[in-house]
Design a protein around this motif. Sequence first.
Motif, short mmCIF file in Angstrom:
data_model
loop_
_atom_site.label_atom_id
_atom_site.label_comp_id
_atom_site.label_asym_id
_atom_site.label_seq_id
_atom_site.Cartn_x
_atom_site.Cartn_y
_atom_site.Cartn_z
N UNK A 4 0.81 -1.23 0.00
CA UNK A 4 0.00 0.00 0.00
C UNK A 4 0.83 1.27 0.00
N UNK A 5 2.12 1.17 0.36
CA UNK A 5 3.02 2.32 0.33
C UNK A 5 3.84 2.36 -0.96
N UNK A 6 3.48 1.51 -1.91
CA UNK A 6 4.15 1.40 -3.20
C UNK A 6 5.61 0.97 -3.10
N UNK A 7 5.95 0.24 -2.03
CA UNK A 7 7.23 -0.45 -2.00
C UNK A 7 7.11 -1.63 -2.96
N UNK A 8 8.17 -1.92 -3.67
CA UNK A 8 8.17 -3.00 -4.65
C UNK A 8 8.96 -4.17 -4.07
N UNK A 9 8.41 -5.38 -4.22
CA UNK A 9 9.05 -6.59 -3.70
C UNK A 9 9.35 -7.54 -4.84
N UNK A 10 10.48 -8.24 -4.74
CA UNK A 10 10.83 -9.26 -5.72
C UNK A 10 11.72 -10.31 -5.07
N UNK A 11 11.66 -11.51 -5.63
CA UNK A 11 12.50 -12.61 -5.18
C UNK A 11 13.76 -12.67 -6.04
N UNK A 12 14.88 -13.00 -5.41
CA UNK A 12 16.12 -13.27 -6.10
C UNK A 12 17.03 -14.03 -5.15
N UNK A 92 12.15 -2.77 -2.48
CA UNK A 92 12.63 -1.48 -2.98
C UNK A 92 11.74 -0.40 -2.38
N UNK A 93 12.33 0.47 -1.61
CA UNK A 93 11.63 1.62 -1.06
C UNK A 93 11.79 2.75 -2.09
N UNK A 94 10.74 2.98 -2.84
CA UNK A 94 10.80 3.92 -3.97
C UNK A 94 10.83 5.35 -3.46
N UNK A 95 11.73 6.15 -4.03
CA UNK A 95 11.82 7.57 -3.68
C UNK A 95 11.35 8.47 -4.82
#
Length: 124
Positions: A4-12, A92-95
């Motif tokens: 909801x805060x538009x942080x992006x998540x991904x697996x690697x 990823x905490x988008x700025x």
Amino acid sequence: VFDKNLNIYFFSTEDRRHSKEIAQNPHVSGAIAREHAKGLKEDSHRGIQFEGECRLITKQEVKEAYELFTGRFPEIVNYHSMENATKELYRIKVSKFVLFDTLNFKEEPRQELIWDETDKSVSD
């Protein structure tokens, strides 16, 4: 996926080149573009670019972040476990977001949004 805060998540995995580079320098950028179908005109380009800081999630964040994935992609449980998420799941905490949209913003298709911490929340 995103929260909801538009942080992006991904697996690697930690042995991937980008994971090693993130460990050295957490500042990242990326782009997501709408797939171009055959025959689309030049004036229909749409996508988003972002920049921010990336890191592995913490133990406190595992449950919520993993549930974001399983809610959107239930089959993820076949590839990634919640137990391994602190070694494989990044946030990823988008700025900053930059929208590129020639369809809706013909005169100025590049629309920049500085993502202020106090403004960070989207409704579900």
